[in-house]
Enzyme design. Structure first.
Site, PDB file in Angstrom:
ATOM      1  N   CYS A   1     -35.695  36.937   6.042  1.00 56.24           N
ATOM      2  CA  CYS A   1     -36.271  37.794   5.006  1.00 56.24           C
ATOM      3  C   CYS A   1     -35.800  37.359   3.618  1.00 56.24           C
ATOM      4  CB  CYS A   1     -35.868  39.241   5.257  1.00 56.24           C
ATOM      5  SG  CYS A   1     -36.545  40.423   4.058  1.00 56.24           S
TER       6      CYS A   1
ATOM      7  N   ARG B   1     -24.254  57.997   8.173  1.00 58.11           N
ATOM      8  CA  ARG B   1     -25.463  58.819   7.992  1.00 58.11           C
ATOM      9  C   ARG B   1     -25.086  60.296   7.839  1.00 58.11           C
ATOM     10  NH1 ARG B   1     -29.986  56.022   8.443  1.00 58.11           N
ATOM     11  NH2 ARG B   1     -31.228  57.903   8.709  1.00 58.11           N
TER      12      ARG B   1
ATOM     13  N   CYS C   1     -43.556  44.815  -1.922  1.00 58.55           N
ATOM     14  CA  CYS C   1     -42.799  44.892  -0.675  1.00 58.55           C
ATOM     15  C   CYS C   1     -41.877  46.094  -0.722  1.00 58.55           C
ATOM     16  CB  CYS C   1     -42.000  43.600  -0.478  1.00 58.55           C
ATOM     17  SG  CYS C   1     -40.781  43.621   0.866  1.00 58.55           S
ATOM     18  N   ASP C   2     -41.550  46.627   0.434  1.00 61.76           N
ATOM     19  CA  ASP C   2     -40.662  47.785   0.527  1.00 61.76           C
ATOM     20  C   ASP C   2     -39.294  47.509  -0.083  1.00 61.76           C
ATOM     21  OD1 ASP C   2     -39.717  50.289   1.274  1.00 61.76           O
ATOM     22  OD2 ASP C   2     -39.135  49.634   3.274  1.00 61.76           O
TER      23      ASP C   2
ATOM     24  N   CYS D   1     -44.707  35.847   2.630  1.00 60.49           N
ATOM     25  CA  CYS D   1     -44.747  37.314   2.629  1.00 60.49           C
ATOM     26  C   CYS D   1     -46.038  37.803   1.962  1.00 60.49           C
ATOM     27  CB  CYS D   1     -43.550  37.879   1.866  1.00 60.49           C
ATOM     28  SG  CYS D   1     -41.944  37.468   2.555  1.00 60.49           S
TER      29      CYS D   1
ATOM     30  N   TYR E   1     -25.344  53.576   3.132  1.00 60.74           N
ATOM     31  CA  TYR E   1     -25.969  52.267   2.992  1.00 60.74           C
ATOM     32  C   TYR E   1     -27.430  52.315   2.525  1.00 60.74           C
ATOM     33  CZ  TYR E   1     -27.400  53.389   7.838  1.00 60.74           C
ATOM     34  OH  TYR E   1     -27.896  53.994   8.967  1.00 60.74           O
TER      35      TYR E   1
ATOM     36  N   GLY F   1     -37.367  57.182   1.342  1.00 61.45           N
ATOM     37  CA  GLY F   1     -37.038  58.582   1.472  1.00 61.45           C
ATOM     38  C   GLY F   1     -37.300  59.151   2.870  1.00 61.45           C
TER      39      GLY F   1
ATOM     40  N   CYS G   1     -42.741  40.272   9.680  1.00 59.76           N
ATOM     41  CA  CYS G   1     -42.967  39.482   8.468  1.00 59.76           C
ATOM     42  C   CYS G   1     -41.801  38.544   8.162  1.00 59.76           C
ATOM     43  CB  CYS G   1     -43.261  40.379   7.271  1.00 59.76           C
ATOM     44  SG  CYS G   1     -41.977  41.580   6.869  1.00 59.76           S
TER      45      CYS G   1
ATOM     46  N   CYS H   1     -28.216  33.474   7.965  1.00 59.19           N
ATOM     47  CA  CYS H   1     -28.533  32.133   8.466  1.00 59.19           C
ATOM     48  C   CYS H   1     -27.698  31.791   9.701  1.00 59.19           C
ATOM     49  CB  CYS H   1     -28.315  31.106   7.363  1.00 59.19           C
ATOM     50  SG  CYS H   1     -28.609  29.397   7.875  1.00 59.19           S
TER      51      CYS H   1
END
Length: 377
Positions: free
Chosen positions: A333, A135, A279-280, A264, A23, A68, A258, A350
């Site tokens: 977000c 993972r 933003c990331d 933002c 993911y 990373g 945030c 939502c």
């Protein structure tokens, strides 16, 4: 109003990682930097970045080291980072956060983190069958045993460690097991990150491992009940970041998360090259603000482009503007309105938030009243 530079997210190893998580949303960012297969921030870029941050930033600065996988830089790199913070940050308080998958953590890393008060975010999705669902290490084997051992090592060394838990289509079914597992380790600070990514084969829908709104809503309700049961005399013995942030809203304070803000753009992301992004979740050419070699951090933070990015969050569908919970969730977000495109432009989660607030509102209101009385407010 001019924004003050007080928060940076730095990716010194870019998208490089020693895991191969199904993911992962960041691995494909390597396409932005095709010049080399390996991506590493130079010491010169590091020094220039820290110098700018210290000279332009507020008296309290938060730096988050992510990837990373940032441990790929090696410990000496971060020893230099602390050295530069000391050299250029006279009189300023610097808080270092460090997000890691835990594979390379050893006693030397743990001692360093403890000495310099780093806050560690350890990616650990839960017990073995949950964590190893997605993972994987590069060879395809599970990573849980190493990460579980790293968690114990960090805690034994006295390192402040939070559990970062991705909630996906599988893990969403085990809220009680995940919560109990982290508590048993001593990871009493937990952050649950709901997973939604666009399906690369069908951009009109979410990827298969994304968690549905309804299931995530049920997950939040169950974890809330567990968290609430751990409250004694108005004080929670565990911390769940989302609940803590929401609670700020209930007592009239600005939420630190945030996703719960009206707009933002309060921080910047710096890649290994010195390139700066909004933003990331939006490290892409469209939201590149400049490079530290040619642009000032404080100017980029206050640029019209960064303001445009921040304003996107308030571009909510009518469904949100008439919702009774809008002042609590603020539409969630921005990325969650994009990763799973919907005809009405609503947030993927939502329904999750509506379910959560309907379930938790009365108890949070009582807790807030108690807190304000204790504060004499």
């Amino acid at each position: 109003m001019k924004k003050i530079l007080n928060s940076l997210l730095i990716k010194p190893s870019g998208p490089d990682c020693n895991l191969d998580c199904t993911y992962c949303f960041y691995l494909d960012r390597a396409e932005l930097f095709p010049e080399t297969k390996t991506h590493r921030m130079s010491l010169q870029t590091l020094e220039d970045l820290i110098k700018q941050t210290m000279h332009q930033g507020s008296n309290q600065i938060s730096i988050a080291w992510q990837g990373g996988e940032p441990t790929l830089m090696g410990l000496p790199f971060f020893q230099k980072a602390v050295e530069f913070q000391t050299k250029y940050g006279t009189g300023k308080a610097v808080g270092n956060g460090f997000q890691t998958n835990g594979l390379l953590i050893d006693k030397e890393w743990a001692a360093f983190f403890n000495k310099y008060n780093f806050l560690i975010g350890l990616s650990l999705d839960g017990p073995e069958h949950i964590h190893d669902k997605y993972r994987y290490a590069k060879g395809g084997q599970g990573s849980w045993k190493q990460v579980d051992a790293s968690a114990r090592l960090l805690l034994e060394a006295g390192v402040a460690t939070n559990a970062l838990v991705v909630v996906n289509d599988y893990s969403v079914n085990f809220p009680e097991e995940i919560y109990a597992y982290h508590k048993s380790l001593g990871l009493n600070y937990m952050q649950f990150i709901p997973c939604v990514e666009t399906d690369p084969k069908n951009p009109a829908q979410a990827a298969s491992y994304s968690v549905s709104a309804e299931k995530y809503g049920e997950f939040l309700k169950k974890v809330f009940d567990l968290w609430y049961a751990d409250i004694a005399d108005g004080v929670a013995s565990t911390s769940v970041r989302y609940f803590d942030s929401v609670f700020h809203k209930y007592v009239g304070l600005n939420a630190p998360d945030c996703t719960l803000m009206k707009s933002c753009g309060a921080y910047l992301v710096v890649e290994h090259t010195g390139d700066v992004y909004a933003c990331d979740f939006f490290v892409e050419n469209n939201w590149k603000l400049g490079n530290i070699a040619t642009h000032r951090l404080d100017k980029m933070l206050n640029s019209s482009r960064q303001q445009e990015f921040g304003d996107m969050k308030a571009e909510l569908p009518e469904e949100c503007t008439t919702c009774e919970w809008l002042q609590k969730c603020q539409g969630g977000c921005t990325k969650d309105r994009i990763r799973d495109p919907r005809d009405n432009g609503s947030n993927h989660f939502c329904q999750s938030y509506k379910m959560f607030f309907a379930h938790a509102d009365k108890k949070l209101t009582v807790l807030a009243d108690q807190w304000m009385k204790n504060q004499g407010r």
